[in-house]
Design a protein around this motif. Sequence first.
Motif, PDB file in Angstrom:
ATOM      1  N   ILE A   3       0.830  -1.206   0.000  1.00  0.00           N
ATOM      2  CA  ILE A   3       0.000   0.000   0.000  1.00  0.00           C
ATOM      3  C   ILE A   3       0.864   1.256   0.000  1.00  0.00           C
ATOM      4  O   ILE A   3       2.046   1.222   0.348  1.00  0.00           O
ATOM      5  CB  ILE A   3      -0.939   0.061   1.240  1.00  0.00           C
ATOM      6  CG1 ILE A   3      -0.114   0.212   2.532  1.00  0.00           C
ATOM      7  CG2 ILE A   3      -1.837  -1.147   1.307  1.00  0.00           C
ATOM      8  CD1 ILE A   3      -0.955   0.467   3.774  1.00  0.00           C
ATOM      9  N   ARG A   4       0.235   2.346  -0.408  1.00  0.00           N
ATOM     10  CA  ARG A   4       0.802   3.670  -0.195  1.00  0.00           C
ATOM     11  C   ARG A   4       0.069   4.315   0.958  1.00  0.00           C
ATOM     12  O   ARG A   4      -1.129   4.109   1.140  1.00  0.00           O
ATOM     13  CB  ARG A   4       0.609   4.550  -1.433  1.00  0.00           C
ATOM     14  CG  ARG A   4       1.742   4.438  -2.389  1.00  0.00           C
ATOM     15  CD  ARG A   4       1.602   5.410  -3.546  1.00  0.00           C
ATOM     16  NE  ARG A   4       2.238   4.854  -4.713  1.00  0.00           N
ATOM     17  CZ  ARG A   4       3.555   4.708  -4.835  1.00  0.00           C
ATOM     18  NH1 ARG A   4       4.365   5.090  -3.864  1.00  0.00           N
ATOM     19  NH2 ARG A   4       4.066   4.195  -5.928  1.00  0.00           N
ATOM     20  N   ASN A   5       0.794   5.134   1.707  1.00  0.00           N
ATOM     21  CA  ASN A   5       0.217   5.823   2.850  1.00  0.00           C
ATOM     22  C   ASN A   5       0.672   7.270   2.765  1.00  0.00           C
ATOM     23  O   ASN A   5       1.817   7.596   3.051  1.00  0.00           O
ATOM     24  CB  ASN A   5       0.720   5.156   4.139  1.00  0.00           C
ATOM     25  CG  ASN A   5       0.187   5.826   5.389  1.00  0.00           C
ATOM     26  OD1 ASN A   5      -0.294   6.958   5.339  1.00  0.00           O
ATOM     27  ND2 ASN A   5       0.285   5.142   6.515  1.00  0.00           N
ATOM     28  N   GLU A   6      -0.238   8.124   2.338  1.00  0.00           N
ATOM     29  CA  GLU A   6       0.130   9.518   2.091  1.00  0.00           C
ATOM     30  C   GLU A   6      -0.704  10.479   2.922  1.00  0.00           C
ATOM     31  O   GLU A   6      -1.873  10.206   3.232  1.00  0.00           O
ATOM     32  CB  GLU A   6      -0.060   9.831   0.604  1.00  0.00           C
ATOM     33  CG  GLU A   6       0.912   9.068  -0.277  1.00  0.00           C
ATOM     34  CD  GLU A   6       0.490   8.982  -1.732  1.00  0.00           C
ATOM     35  OE1 GLU A   6       1.341   9.258  -2.600  1.00  0.00           O
ATOM     36  OE2 GLU A   6      -0.679   8.653  -2.001  1.00  0.00           O
ATOM     37  N   ALA A   7      -0.078  11.573   3.265  1.00  0.00           N
ATOM     38  CA  ALA A   7      -0.789  12.583   4.039  1.00  0.00           C
ATOM     39  C   ALA A   7      -1.973  13.083   3.241  1.00  0.00           C
ATOM     40  O   ALA A   7      -1.900  13.258   2.020  1.00  0.00           O
ATOM     41  CB  ALA A   7       0.148  13.741   4.379  1.00  0.00           C
ATOM     42  N   ARG A  39      -1.293  -0.607  -4.033  1.00  0.00           N
ATOM     43  CA  ARG A  39      -0.370  -0.388  -5.158  1.00  0.00           C
ATOM     44  C   ARG A  39      -0.612  -1.432  -6.256  1.00  0.00           C
ATOM     45  O   ARG A  39       0.299  -2.187  -6.653  1.00  0.00           O
ATOM     46  CB  ARG A  39       1.069  -0.418  -4.659  1.00  0.00           C
ATOM     47  CG  ARG A  39       1.374   0.740  -3.719  1.00  0.00           C
ATOM     48  CD  ARG A  39       2.810   0.732  -3.264  1.00  0.00           C
ATOM     49  NE  ARG A  39       3.755   0.918  -4.364  1.00  0.00           N
ATOM     50  CZ  ARG A  39       5.071   1.004  -4.201  1.00  0.00           C
ATOM     51  NH1 ARG A  39       5.593   0.947  -2.979  1.00  0.00           N
ATOM     52  NH2 ARG A  39       5.863   1.168  -5.241  1.00  0.00           N
ATOM     53  N   THR A  40      -1.804  -1.435  -6.747  1.00  0.00           N
ATOM     54  CA  THR A  40      -2.256  -2.431  -7.718  1.00  0.00           C
ATOM     55  C   THR A  40      -1.346  -2.514  -8.940  1.00  0.00           C
ATOM     56  O   THR A  40      -0.907  -3.608  -9.322  1.00  0.00           O
ATOM     57  CB  THR A  40      -3.683  -2.088  -8.170  1.00  0.00           C
ATOM     58  OG1 THR A  40      -4.469  -1.812  -7.006  1.00  0.00           O
ATOM     59  CG2 THR A  40      -4.298  -3.235  -8.937  1.00  0.00           C
ATOM     60  N   LEU A  44       2.240  -3.793  -8.154  1.00  0.00           N
ATOM     61  CA  LEU A  44       2.236  -5.227  -7.826  1.00  0.00           C
ATOM     62  C   LEU A  44       1.952  -6.066  -9.058  1.00  0.00           C
ATOM     63  O   LEU A  44       2.581  -7.109  -9.285  1.00  0.00           O
ATOM     64  CB  LEU A  44       1.192  -5.499  -6.736  1.00  0.00           C
ATOM     65  CG  LEU A  44       1.584  -4.940  -5.359  1.00  0.00           C
ATOM     66  CD1 LEU A  44       0.385  -4.892  -4.425  1.00  0.00           C
ATOM     67  CD2 LEU A  44       2.699  -5.777  -4.737  1.00  0.00           C
ATOM     68  N   GLU A  45       1.025  -5.597  -9.883  1.00  0.00           N
ATOM     69  CA  GLU A  45       0.695  -6.348 -11.100  1.00  0.00           C
ATOM     70  C   GLU A  45       1.886  -6.375 -12.059  1.00  0.00           C
ATOM     71  O   GLU A  45       2.156  -7.396 -12.696  1.00  0.00           O
ATOM     72  CB  GLU A  45      -0.521  -5.729 -11.782  1.00  0.00           C
ATOM     73  CG  GLU A  45      -0.969  -6.446 -13.024  1.00  0.00           C
ATOM     74  CD  GLU A  45      -1.387  -7.893 -12.760  1.00  0.00           C
ATOM     75  OE1 GLU A  45      -1.715  -8.228 -11.606  1.00  0.00           O
ATOM     76  OE2 GLU A  45      -1.360  -8.692 -13.723  1.00  0.00           O
ATOM     77  N   ALA A  46       2.594  -5.251 -12.129  1.00  0.00           N
ATOM     78  CA  ALA A  46       3.744  -5.187 -13.034  1.00  0.00           C
ATOM     79  C   ALA A  46       4.843  -6.144 -12.583  1.00  0.00           C
ATOM     80  O   ALA A  46       5.497  -6.795 -13.402  1.00  0.00           O
ATOM     81  CB  ALA A  46       4.290  -3.763 -13.089  1.00  0.00           C
ATOM     82  N   ARG A  47       5.004  -6.230 -11.302  1.00  0.00           N
ATOM     83  CA  ARG A  47       6.127  -7.024 -10.795  1.00  0.00           C
ATOM     84  C   ARG A  47       5.742  -8.489 -10.561  1.00  0.00           C
ATOM     85  O   ARG A  47       6.563  -9.379 -10.782  1.00  0.00           O
ATOM     86  CB  ARG A  47       6.614  -6.397  -9.497  1.00  0.00           C
ATOM     87  CG  ARG A  47       7.883  -6.948  -9.006  1.00  0.00           C
ATOM     88  CD  ARG A  47       8.905  -5.868  -8.756  1.00  0.00           C
ATOM     89  NE  ARG A  47      10.047  -6.406  -8.046  1.00  0.00           N
ATOM     90  CZ  ARG A  47      10.982  -7.142  -8.650  1.00  0.00           C
ATOM     91  NH1 ARG A  47      10.910  -7.353  -9.941  1.00  0.00           N
ATOM     92  NH2 ARG A  47      11.975  -7.627  -7.943  1.00  0.00           N
ATOM     93  N   PHE A  48       4.523  -8.697 -10.098  1.00  0.00           N
ATOM     94  CA  PHE A  48       4.070 -10.056  -9.786  1.00  0.00           C
ATOM     95  C   PHE A  48       2.716 -10.304 -10.451  1.00  0.00           C
ATOM     96  O   PHE A  48       1.678 -10.332  -9.775  1.00  0.00           O
ATOM     97  CB  PHE A  48       3.956 -10.234  -8.269  1.00  0.00           C
ATOM     98  CG  PHE A  48       5.167  -9.819  -7.507  1.00  0.00           C
ATOM     99  CD1 PHE A  48       6.399 -10.429  -7.720  1.00  0.00           C
ATOM    100  CD2 PHE A  48       5.090  -8.803  -6.554  1.00  0.00           C
ATOM    101  CE1 PHE A  48       7.527 -10.037  -7.005  1.00  0.00           C
ATOM    102  CE2 PHE A  48       6.218  -8.409  -5.838  1.00  0.00           C
ATOM    103  CZ  PHE A  48       7.437  -9.023  -6.061  1.00  0.00           C
ATOM    104  N   ALA A  75      -4.531 -10.359  -7.532  1.00  0.00           N
ATOM    105  CA  ALA A  75      -5.893 -10.835  -7.787  1.00  0.00           C
ATOM    106  C   ALA A  75      -6.101 -12.215  -7.183  1.00  0.00           C
ATOM    107  O   ALA A  75      -7.131 -12.486  -6.557  1.00  0.00           O
ATOM    108  CB  ALA A  75      -6.159 -10.866  -9.291  1.00  0.00           C
ATOM    109  N   ALA A  76      -5.129 -13.088  -7.348  1.00  0.00           N
ATOM    110  CA  ALA A  76      -5.272 -14.445  -6.817  1.00  0.00           C
ATOM    111  C   ALA A  76      -5.427 -14.415  -5.304  1.00  0.00           C
ATOM    112  O   ALA A  76      -6.250 -15.130  -4.727  1.00  0.00           O
ATOM    113  CB  ALA A  76      -4.071 -15.308  -7.216  1.00  0.00           C
ATOM    114  N   VAL A  77      -4.648 -13.570  -4.654  1.00  0.00           N
ATOM    115  CA  VAL A  77      -4.712 -13.492  -3.194  1.00  0.00           C
ATOM    116  C   VAL A  77      -6.033 -12.876  -2.739  1.00  0.00           C
ATOM    117  O   VAL A  77      -6.718 -13.409  -1.861  1.00  0.00           O
ATOM    118  CB  VAL A  77      -3.534 -12.672  -2.640  1.00  0.00           C
ATOM    119  CG1 VAL A  77      -3.737 -12.374  -1.159  1.00  0.00           C
ATOM    120  CG2 VAL A  77      -2.216 -13.403  -2.859  1.00  0.00           C
TER     121      VAL A  77
END
Lengths: 107, 107
Positions: free
Chosen positions: A71-75, A85-86, A89-93, A98-100
């Motif tokens: 996740i991102r956590n921004e003010a 961080r969809t 995460l999709e780009a890297r894995f 989606a499976a999880v």
Amino acid sequence: MATPANLTHPDRADLNLPSVLFALSDPDRLEIARQLRAGPLDMAECALSNPDMPKSTKSHLMKVLREAGVIRNEANGRSRRLTLRTDDLEARFPGLLAAVLDAPSPD
Amino acid sequence: MATPANLTHPDRADLNLPSVLFALSDPDRLEIARQLRAGPLDMAECALSNPDMPKSTKSHLMKVLREAGVIRNEANGRSRRLTLRTDDLEARFPGLLAAVLDAPSPD
DNA sequence: GCCACAGTTCGACTTTAGTTGAACCATCTA
DNA sequence: TAGATGGTTCAACTAAAGTCGAACTGTGGC
């Protein structure tokens, strides 16, 4: 030290599979990721299994997810905007998130 | 106690997502799962990052994977036959195993 | 400015997980 | 059936992760 307002996030290229799996291997953290699937939420909107969880504990859950790159956590004003961080995460894995998140859990 | 020759394995219906993710969140255990993808292996054939790992430690890694339902560990003569529970995992968590095992790791 | 608010960080503690030698248990071989 | 082999289990320890109150920080409203 990093001010609370500016938390660090790993780059997409640095996302690490064991860390991501570990972050998602806790039922509370998994639940947070699921809630963020539909879109960003402010931290206070994130409902957990235990609504009386101390804020320091909740903050720690977010830290584990953030440091793993889930996740991102921004003010966001006086609050915090949490974002899954969809794309990263999709780009890297591919297919992993989606499976999880689609998997039955707890049953 | 259960004799060493007859280890218990969770039923397909009892596979639990957090436990599976946790089991796969360790680099050594992930590596074992990857090696088993091509087919069953005897325990001694399973090569780990550290070839000098004590057998009790290696046995413990297998136990975590087995109790999470990721692998089967069955007696095979004087050895142990390790099998990835591909079908059970796919039935319960579609796409998960492939996404994890196909993902780049460590980089 | 001052105060309330929402969250982070720190520090001390509890809990869970990993590591390993030693003892044990089946199986195979001679 | 004795010994070697390949593994599991136990027990004791170390290391890592979770918990949570208290102190702190940035923001917004008054």
